[in-house]
Design an enzyme around this catalytic site. Structure first.
Site, PDB file in Angstrom:
ATOM      1  CD  GLU A  19     -13.325 -43.346  -4.867  1.00  0.00           C
ATOM      2  OE1 GLU A  19     -13.266 -44.582  -5.025  1.00  0.00           O
ATOM      3  OE2 GLU A  19     -12.837 -42.537  -5.689  1.00  0.00           O
ATOM      4  CG  ASP A  53      -4.789 -38.319  -9.175  1.00  0.00           C
ATOM      5  OD1 ASP A  53      -5.785 -38.993  -9.448  1.00  0.00           O
ATOM      6  OD2 ASP A  53      -4.255 -38.299  -8.053  1.00  0.00           O
ATOM      7  CE1 TYR A  96     -10.978 -46.823 -10.261  1.00  0.00           C
ATOM      8  CE2 TYR A  96     -11.504 -45.738  -8.183  1.00  0.00           C
ATOM      9  CZ  TYR A  96     -11.263 -45.669  -9.541  1.00  0.00           C
ATOM     10  OH  TYR A  96     -11.307 -44.461 -10.178  1.00  0.00           O
TER      11      TYR A  96
END
Length: 260
Positions: free
Chosen positions: A41, A52, A166
């Site tokens: 990725e 994040d 995912y």
């Protein structure tokens, strides 16, 4: 089309491109591939990476200080593709793609020979233009599913995803964790009702034991923050250090067609 995962479990390795620089990012990616990563990725640095944790936030800040852009990440992907046929996914927030334009992005992604993209903050309900452009170019789409996602929305996510799904193992932001959340197997089981695509589990995975645990119920494990932190902690020997880490993660896994 679905990405090919050749091991059980497969390893999806994330890196923030441009940290510490693009040439080193290329070397890190190739080293991870040689060490056993099945999919890379390629993270596009973004100024407000809300999903994040602090490790990837710091990496994005460093990469942006160097002026790293989506176009540069696509050029990097093209370089990697010339050296390897491993799965390549552009991992980005939506804004850089909007600035480029959906059609321009899909054309550039096809030219770079990537397999597809994952846009972290694109709601599946608002993805029609993106899905249309990606389908025109035979590029895979990957969407995120969380433990809090309703069954109705999981069905939408499953329909919109064409590369893999995912599965976010827990709520919150990225970052390593010592234990695998109990929600992860349940989420993957719910996804299996709606799709035959491979399911990769991420957010917090950093050890071979965790990857082995993931392999009991999913097809692949995503390792991100742990790799980015190794890059941060090993200036001048980033690629070598990442390769050693990846090798430690994939020891003992089996080649497999991933029967489910």
């Amino acid at each position: 089309m679905p990405l090919s995962f050749n091991h059980k479990p497969s390893l999806v390795a994330y890196l923030t491109c441009g940290d510490p620089d693009l040439a080193t990012s290329r070397d890190i990616a190739l080293a991870a591939i040689d060490a056993g990563a099945d999919v890379i990725e390629l993270g596009v640095p973004f100024s407000d990476p809300v999903a994040d944790g602090p490790v990837i936030q710091r990496a994005s800040e460093r990469a942006l200080r160097h002026g790293t852009s989506l176009l540069q990440v696509l050029a990097l992907a093209k370089e990697i593709r010339q050296r390897s046929q491993v799965g390549l996914i552009i991992f980005t927030y939506l804004n850089p793609i909007l600035r480029m334009g959906m059609a321009n992005f899909s054309a550039a992604a096809q030219d770079a020979c990537v397999d597809g993209a994952l846009i972290t903050d694109l709601p599946v309900e608002e993805s029609q233009e993106y899905l249309s452009e990606m389908e025109k170019r035979a590029l895979a789409t990957v969407f995120l599913a969380a433990p809090t996602t309703t069954d109705a929305r999981l069905k939408q996510i499953a329909r919109a995803s064409t590369g893999f799904v995912y599965a976010v193992s827990r709520t919150g932001v990225t970052g390593t964790r010592k234990q695998m959340p109990e929600d992860a197997p349940q989420l993957v089981g719910r996804l299996r009702r709606y799709t035959d695509l491979p399911v990769a589990v991420g957010f917090g995975i950093s050890t071979s034991a965790q990857i082995e645990a993931v392999g009991k119920f999913a097809d692949a494990a995503v390792v991100g923050s742990a790799i980015v932190e190794i890059v941060e902690r090993n200036p001048g020997k980033e690629a070598e250090s990442v390769a050693q880490f990846v090798e430690s993660l994939v020891v003992g896994r089996q080649s497999s067609a991933l029967p489910r």
